[in-house]
Enzyme design. Structure first.
Site, PDB file in Angstrom:
ATOM      1  N   GLY A   1       0.815  -1.211   0.000  1.00 51.44           N
ATOM      2  CA  GLY A   1       0.000   0.000   0.000  1.00 51.44           C
ATOM      3  C   GLY A   1       0.844   1.254   0.000  1.00 51.44           C
ATOM      4  O   GLY A   1       2.022   1.223  -0.366  1.00 51.44           O
ATOM      5  N   ALA A   2       0.220   2.382   0.399  1.00 52.41           N
ATOM      6  CA  ALA A   2       0.865   3.698   0.329  1.00 52.41           C
ATOM      7  C   ALA A   2       1.400   3.898  -1.093  1.00 52.41           C
ATOM      8  O   ALA A   2       2.564   4.259  -1.309  1.00 52.41           O
ATOM      9  CB  ALA A   2       1.976   3.835   1.366  1.00 52.41           C
TER      10      ALA A   2
ATOM     11  N   HIS B   1       2.488   4.831  -4.799  1.00 52.07           N
ATOM     12  CA  HIS B   1       3.066   6.005  -5.436  1.00 52.07           C
ATOM     13  C   HIS B   1       3.264   5.692  -6.920  1.00 52.07           C
ATOM     14  O   HIS B   1       2.830   4.627  -7.399  1.00 52.07           O
ATOM     15  CB  HIS B   1       4.390   6.406  -4.763  1.00 52.07           C
ATOM     16  CG  HIS B   1       5.342   5.253  -4.609  1.00 52.07           C
ATOM     17  ND1 HIS B   1       5.957   4.659  -5.680  1.00 52.07           N
ATOM     18  CD2 HIS B   1       5.755   4.578  -3.512  1.00 52.07           C
ATOM     19  CE1 HIS B   1       6.733   3.680  -5.252  1.00 52.07           C
ATOM     20  NE2 HIS B   1       6.624   3.604  -3.934  1.00 52.07           N
TER      21      HIS B   1
ATOM     22  N   HIS C   1       4.479   2.204  -7.903  1.00 52.28           N
ATOM     23  CA  HIS C   1       3.467   1.139  -7.880  1.00 52.28           C
ATOM     24  C   HIS C   1       2.536   1.248  -9.092  1.00 52.28           C
ATOM     25  O   HIS C   1       2.153   0.243  -9.688  1.00 52.28           O
ATOM     26  CB  HIS C   1       2.614   1.248  -6.616  1.00 52.28           C
ATOM     27  CG  HIS C   1       3.339   0.994  -5.341  1.00 52.28           C
ATOM     28  ND1 HIS C   1       3.603   1.986  -4.434  1.00 52.28           N
ATOM     29  CD2 HIS C   1       3.856  -0.144  -4.813  1.00 52.28           C
ATOM     30  CE1 HIS C   1       4.238   1.475  -3.396  1.00 52.28           C
ATOM     31  NE2 HIS C   1       4.420   0.191  -3.601  1.00 52.28           N
TER      32      HIS C   1
ATOM     33  N   GLN D   1       7.761  -9.427   7.789  1.00 55.06           N
ATOM     34  CA  GLN D   1       9.004  -8.926   7.184  1.00 55.06           C
ATOM     35  C   GLN D   1       9.534  -7.685   7.885  1.00 55.06           C
ATOM     36  O   GLN D   1      10.448  -7.042   7.383  1.00 55.06           O
ATOM     37  CB  GLN D   1       8.831  -8.700   5.681  1.00 55.06           C
ATOM     38  CG  GLN D   1       7.882  -7.599   5.279  1.00 55.06           C
ATOM     39  CD  GLN D   1       7.625  -7.598   3.774  1.00 55.06           C
ATOM     40  OE1 GLN D   1       6.886  -8.430   3.253  1.00 55.06           O
ATOM     41  NE2 GLN D   1       8.236  -6.677   3.052  1.00 55.06           N
TER      42      GLN D   1
ATOM     43  N   ASP E   1      13.748  -2.877  -5.772  1.00 59.84           N
ATOM     44  CA  ASP E   1      14.076  -3.844  -4.719  1.00 59.84           C
ATOM     45  C   ASP E   1      14.790  -5.032  -5.367  1.00 59.84           C
ATOM     46  O   ASP E   1      14.239  -6.127  -5.481  1.00 59.84           O
ATOM     47  CB  ASP E   1      12.801  -4.274  -3.993  1.00 59.84           C
ATOM     48  CG  ASP E   1      12.154  -3.096  -3.281  1.00 59.84           C
ATOM     49  OD1 ASP E   1      12.833  -2.452  -2.466  1.00 59.84           O
ATOM     50  OD2 ASP E   1      10.977  -2.804  -3.562  1.00 59.84           O
TER      51      ASP E   1
ATOM     52  N   ARG F   1      11.555   6.185  -6.434  1.00 59.80           N
ATOM     53  CA  ARG F   1      10.276   6.302  -5.722  1.00 59.80           C
ATOM     54  C   ARG F   1      10.180   5.217  -4.653  1.00 59.80           C
ATOM     55  O   ARG F   1      10.500   4.055  -4.912  1.00 59.80           O
ATOM     56  CB  ARG F   1       9.113   6.106  -6.691  1.00 59.80           C
ATOM     57  CG  ARG F   1       9.045   7.158  -7.753  1.00 59.80           C
ATOM     58  CD  ARG F   1       8.127   8.274  -7.318  1.00 59.80           C
ATOM     59  NE  ARG F   1       8.028   9.261  -8.385  1.00 59.80           N
ATOM     60  CZ  ARG F   1       7.394  10.413  -8.262  1.00 59.80           C
ATOM     61  NH1 ARG F   1       6.815  10.744  -7.126  1.00 59.80           N
ATOM     62  NH2 ARG F   1       7.341  11.249  -9.265  1.00 59.80           N
ATOM     63  N   SER F   2       9.744   5.627  -3.481  1.00 62.87           N
ATOM     64  CA  SER F   2       9.587   4.683  -2.369  1.00 62.87           C
ATOM     65  C   SER F   2       8.554   5.240  -1.418  1.00 62.87           C
ATOM     66  O   SER F   2       8.440   6.470  -1.263  1.00 62.87           O
ATOM     67  CB  SER F   2      10.931   4.519  -1.650  1.00 62.87           C
ATOM     68  OG  SER F   2      10.730   4.028  -0.336  1.00 62.87           O
TER      69      SER F   2
HETATM   70  O1  PAF Z   1       7.940  -4.889  -1.967  1.00 60.67           O
HETATM   71  C1  PAF Z   1       7.015  -4.927  -1.136  1.00 60.67           C
HETATM   72  O2  PAF Z   1       6.220  -4.006  -1.017  1.00 60.67           O
HETATM   73  C2  PAF Z   1       6.862  -6.143  -0.240  1.00 60.67           C
HETATM   74  O3  PAF Z   1       8.087  -6.665   0.106  1.00 60.67           O
HETATM   75  C3  PAF Z   1       5.950  -7.236  -0.846  1.00 60.67           C
HETATM   76  C4  PAF Z   1       6.558  -7.824  -2.114  1.00 60.67           C
HETATM   77  C5  PAF Z   1       4.589  -6.645  -1.169  1.00 60.67           C
HETATM   78  C6  PAF Z   1       5.759  -8.371   0.143  1.00 60.67           C
HETATM   79  O4  PAF Z   1       5.162  -7.932   1.331  1.00 60.67           O
END
Ligand code: PAF
Length: 293
Positions: free
Chosen positions: A43-44, A46, A49, A73, A163, A197-198
């Site tokens: 989510g969140a 940007h 995404h 995680q 990532d 972007r993050s």
């Molecule tokens: O990259 C992410 O946002 C997360 O690591 C993912 C792949 C959605 C898993 O929770």
């Protein structure tokens, strides 16, 4: 006037499976294709995404975006509680991009026992770089990605190149576990000043945002110096990033694309430079492809 179709927002696994089954039947009845594409997110959302979702819409027929801040995680001292949760805005953005379903389960739905008792392990590479800074992060990431793949059963799943270690580990999991899914990787989307972007960029104040640009400038300098070899690329990146105010470098490393292990100084071929730094109080990562002739 553009008419937006709001995606169906679903929070249970059973309902998602039923809705997907129905969507595939409807597509078949219309004589259309029904390739399902999953875009896993926390989510969140940007622009980065959005680009993943655009790719999903381009390569498939039924796009499912998962929005789940995966507790598995996050380490004990990390930002699980403060991680931005903006579901309404996310759904509005996904309506614009043409997603069919948003899967936004509660933690209880994904981990009814509080934490999944069976976990995947990301192995040795999972303990390097981001994994060294965030122990257990990649085990938790792979576990939730495997669960999402099993729940959605997509033909394709889309991830962002930003990532890079995550992409490497997901691709390896898919190969190791013979999962029937194709992984699509989308290039990093950047702000005007080059900053990747993050969701965490929103934590940067103005001085930190300016300083954070040094990561991309350093990586670009490394790519330009790569014709002189690995050490020259590393020196070029250090010269930029090391001189930037507010930037505390964590790691800067050149890795082999197939093993994700550091390459030797005399390595020649394709490689990837990874960088992580704390800028102000925000941890950022970035990477670039190097061509070392
Ligand atoms: O990259 C992410 O946002 C997360 O690591 C993912 C792949 C959605 C898993 O929770």
């Amino acid at each position: 006037m553009t008419v937006l179709t709001k995606p169906e927002v679903i929070d249970t696994i059973d309902e998602l499976r039923n809705s997907l089954c129905l969507a595939k039947q409807n597509a078949a009845a219309r004589g259309g294709d029904a390739h399902v594409v999953l875009v896993p997110t926390m989510g969140a959302l940007h622009a980065g995404h959005r680009e993943l979702v655009r790719r999903a819409v381009a390569v498939g027929d039924i796009v499912v975006v998962s929005v789940f801040v995966n507790p598995l995680q996050f380490g004990v001292n990390e930002d699980l509680d403060t991680y931005p949760r903006t579901l309404d805005a996310d759904v509005a953005a996904l309506a614009e991009e043409g997603a069919a379903f948003v899967f936004a389960p509660h933690a209880q739905e994904m981990y009814p026992d509080g934490a999944s008792s069976t976990r995947l392990t990301a192995g040795a590479v999972g303990g390097l770089y981001e994994g060294a800074a965030r122990p257990g992060h990649f085990d938790g990431m792979l576990t939730v990605v495997a669960k999402l793949l099993n729940i959605v059963e997509p033909d394709i799943a889309v991830f962002g190149q930003k990532d890079a270690q995550q992409v490497f580990l997901v691709e390896r999991m898919v190969a190791d576990l013979n999962l029937r899914v194709r992984i699509e990787v989308v290039p990093t989307v950047r702000e005007d000043n080059g900053l990747a972007r993050s969701s965490r960029n929103r934590n940067l104040d103005e001085p930190a945002r300016t300083a954070a640009r040094s990561l991309f400038v350093g990586l670009t300098a490394a790519a330009a110096a790569a014709h002189s070899g690995v050490p020259a690329a590393i020196v070029a990146a250090h010269a930029v990033i090391g001189a930037a105010p507010l930037v505390k470098l964590d790691y800067l490393v050149v890795v082999h694309p197939h093993t994700f292990l550091p390459v030797d100084d005399d390595y020649r071929g394709q490689a990837r430079m990874l960088v992580a730094a704390v800028v102000g109080s925000t941890r950022l990562i970035d990477n670039i492809s190097l061509d070392i002739p």
